[in-house]
Scaffold this active site. Structure first.
Site, short mmCIF file in Angstrom:
data_model
loop_
_atom_site.label_atom_id
_atom_site.label_comp_id
_atom_site.label_asym_id
_atom_site.label_seq_id
_atom_site.Cartn_x
_atom_site.Cartn_y
_atom_site.Cartn_z
N HIS A 1 -4.31 6.66 -9.36
CA HIS A 1 -4.33 6.29 -10.91
C HIS A 1 -3.05 5.51 -10.66
O HIS A 1 -2.82 5.28 -11.41
CB HIS A 1 -4.40 7.28 -11.87
CG HIS A 1 -5.10 6.62 -13.17
ND1 HIS A 1 -5.11 5.69 -13.38
CD2 HIS A 1 -6.33 8.03 -13.24
CE1 HIS A 1 -5.62 5.89 -14.75
NE2 HIS A 1 -6.43 6.91 -14.84
N SER A 2 -1.97 5.99 -9.95
CA SER A 2 -1.02 5.66 -10.47
C SER A 2 -0.72 3.94 -9.30
O SER A 2 0.15 3.23 -10.54
CB SER A 2 0.90 6.14 -8.85
OG SER A 2 -0.11 6.03 -8.12
#
Length: 452
Positions: free
Chosen positions: A126-127
């Site tokens: 998700h980063s």
């Protein structure tokens, strides 16, 4: 592929927070195909798109073979009623992505499922980006079935309606300013209370400590977009109002089934929602190309704020009351500046305290609530990859300290409702989805009856 420091956009504060071990969140997206997937074709397309993006090829020597995995399912696994969802659920609790290479993978499963001949599962940390960024990148990889030379068309943002006339316009502006101030104070106050001390009540779907590491189950069902529009028109609301309405009604119905002797109307339950804070959604064809080149007004990364949404569990005789209640909640949220405030607060905490403490605070907010909910708009028309039409898109997020994540994803006039659940707490997510689907059906019938 080498990075260009001068042109590389720094990772957003949310991105730096999400890479912390305490809040290791991963996006999984199951993409169904009409025909068997060509492995060389997939690799070629990824080299043309994903590998050209700096976030997805952030090392000097990029090897596509390390990112494309062809799954060989055992015969007993292929006999499962949902082999693709089972494989994705295994990825949900698999070891973290290797930080020595770009944090993404594509898993190819040439096995049939309920609506596809084959599937690809995109696994992305998700980063690297939020839903808007990743849908942009996905759409940039695909082409329209009706026009293979062009990108698929995306919905335009709704046009805002303003009252005509000087005094009507002046009153509208004054009311909007006052309402924004009031709702910002009350909704930010609610967010702070949930983060600091106000935990949700214990229910059959509330997660326990360590829930993020529990085995998962992934389920999905198709929701009628026409039914949602019928209900939306009946209450003069939005699709998000309808979604929140039938999800809250479905959850309340599910809870009553699991604990028929217990009353849940007075229980405190909240959902966390991630909201895009960009001025432009950045999803039209020209904007996608600009985003890939880094010149779009729609910024890449995790440009998102958090909302804490109260979930009403009251039982109503009129099914449309669930949507009216949801509409009141949504109106407060839309008029408040809660999402920009939480993004700014996260950025400030990141600067003052660092990513670890920021991740700890966000972890506590999520752990104090019951589930997360998201709604991402997809292309209006069918897409294809390497000449192979896409039949379905099923996204989810795993790694947050909650037992349930619900996601609404539109694609080519169809809508998928997805539930990812910790199977030790919610062993039957398909049943939960059916309760939500039944709630929408009751709302549609009530809307038709009211019209007649």
């Amino acid at each position: 592929m080498a990075e260009d420091p001068e042109n590389e956009e720094p990772v957003s504060p949310v991105g730096r927070m999400l890479i912390q071990p305490r809040l290791h969140c991963t996006i999984l997206c199951i993409i169904g195909f009409q025909d068997t997937v060509s492995v060389p074709g997939i690799k070629s397309k990824l080299l043309q798109t994903f590998a050209k993006h700096k976030r997805f090829s952030s090392i000097m020597v990029f090897n596509i073979e390390e990112h494309v995995i062809v799954a060989n399912l055992l015969p007993e696994a292929q006999k499962s009623a949902s082999p693709v969802e089972d494989y994705a659920a295994a990825l949900a609790v698999a070891p973290p992505l290797d930080p020595r290479k770009p944090l993404w993978e594509v898993h190819i499963l040439n096995v049939p499922s309920s609506d596809s001949a084959a599937s690809c599962i995109l696994r992305v940390h998700h980063s690297l980006g939020d839903g808007i960024s990743l849908v942009s990148l996905l759409v940039a990889t695909l082409r329209s079935v009706s026009d293979p030379e062009n990108l698929p068309s995306m919905p335009l943002p709704p046009r805002k309606q303003h009252p005509k006339g000087f005094f009507a316009g002046l009153w509208f502006v004054l009311w909007t300013v006052l309402a924004t101030l009031w709702y910002t104070v009350t909704e930010v106050g609610r967010f702070a209370a949930v983060t600091l001390f106000s935990k949700d009540s214990s229910t059959p779907i509330k997660g326990s400590p360590g829930v993020e590491r529990m085995p998962k189950r992934i389920a999905s069902t198709e929701i009628s977009l026409d039914d949602m529009k019928t209900v939306k028109k009946a209450v003069n609301g939005t699709i998000n109002d309808v979604m929140l309405g039938f999800v809250s009604a479905g959850i309340a119905s599910y809870l009553r089934e699991k604990s028929p002797k217990q009353t849940f109307e007075s229980h405190r339950m909240h959902a966390t929602a991630l909201v895009n804070i960009r001025k432009s959604p950045g999803l039209q064809a020209s904007e996608i190309a600009d985003m890939m080149e880094g010149s779009s007004k729609a910024r890449w990364g995790n440009q998102i704020g958090y909302l804490v949404i109260p979930i009403p569990l009251k039982e109503h005789t009129d099914p449309l009351e669930h949507v009216r209640s949801a509409k009141k909640i949504s109106t407060r949220k839309k008029l408040s500046l809660e999402a920009p405030f939480t993004y700014a607060a996260g950025s400030l905490t990141m600067k003052l305290c660092g990513p670890k403490i920021t991740a700890d605070v966000t972890y506590k907010t999520l752990a104090n609530t019951t589930f997360s909910i998201s709604n991402v708009v997809g292309p209006l028309e069918p897409m294809m990859l390497d000449g192979n039409p896409i039949t379905s898109i099923v996204p989810t997020v795993v790694g947050q300290p909650q037992s349930l994540f619900m996601h609404l994803q539109s694609y080519a006039g169809k809508v998928k409702l997805v539930a990812t659940a910790a199977k030790d707490i919610i062993p039957d997510p398909q049943n939960l989805l059916q309760h939500c689907k039944d709630a929408l059906e009751r709302m549609k019938q009530a809307a038709i009856t009211a019209k007649e």
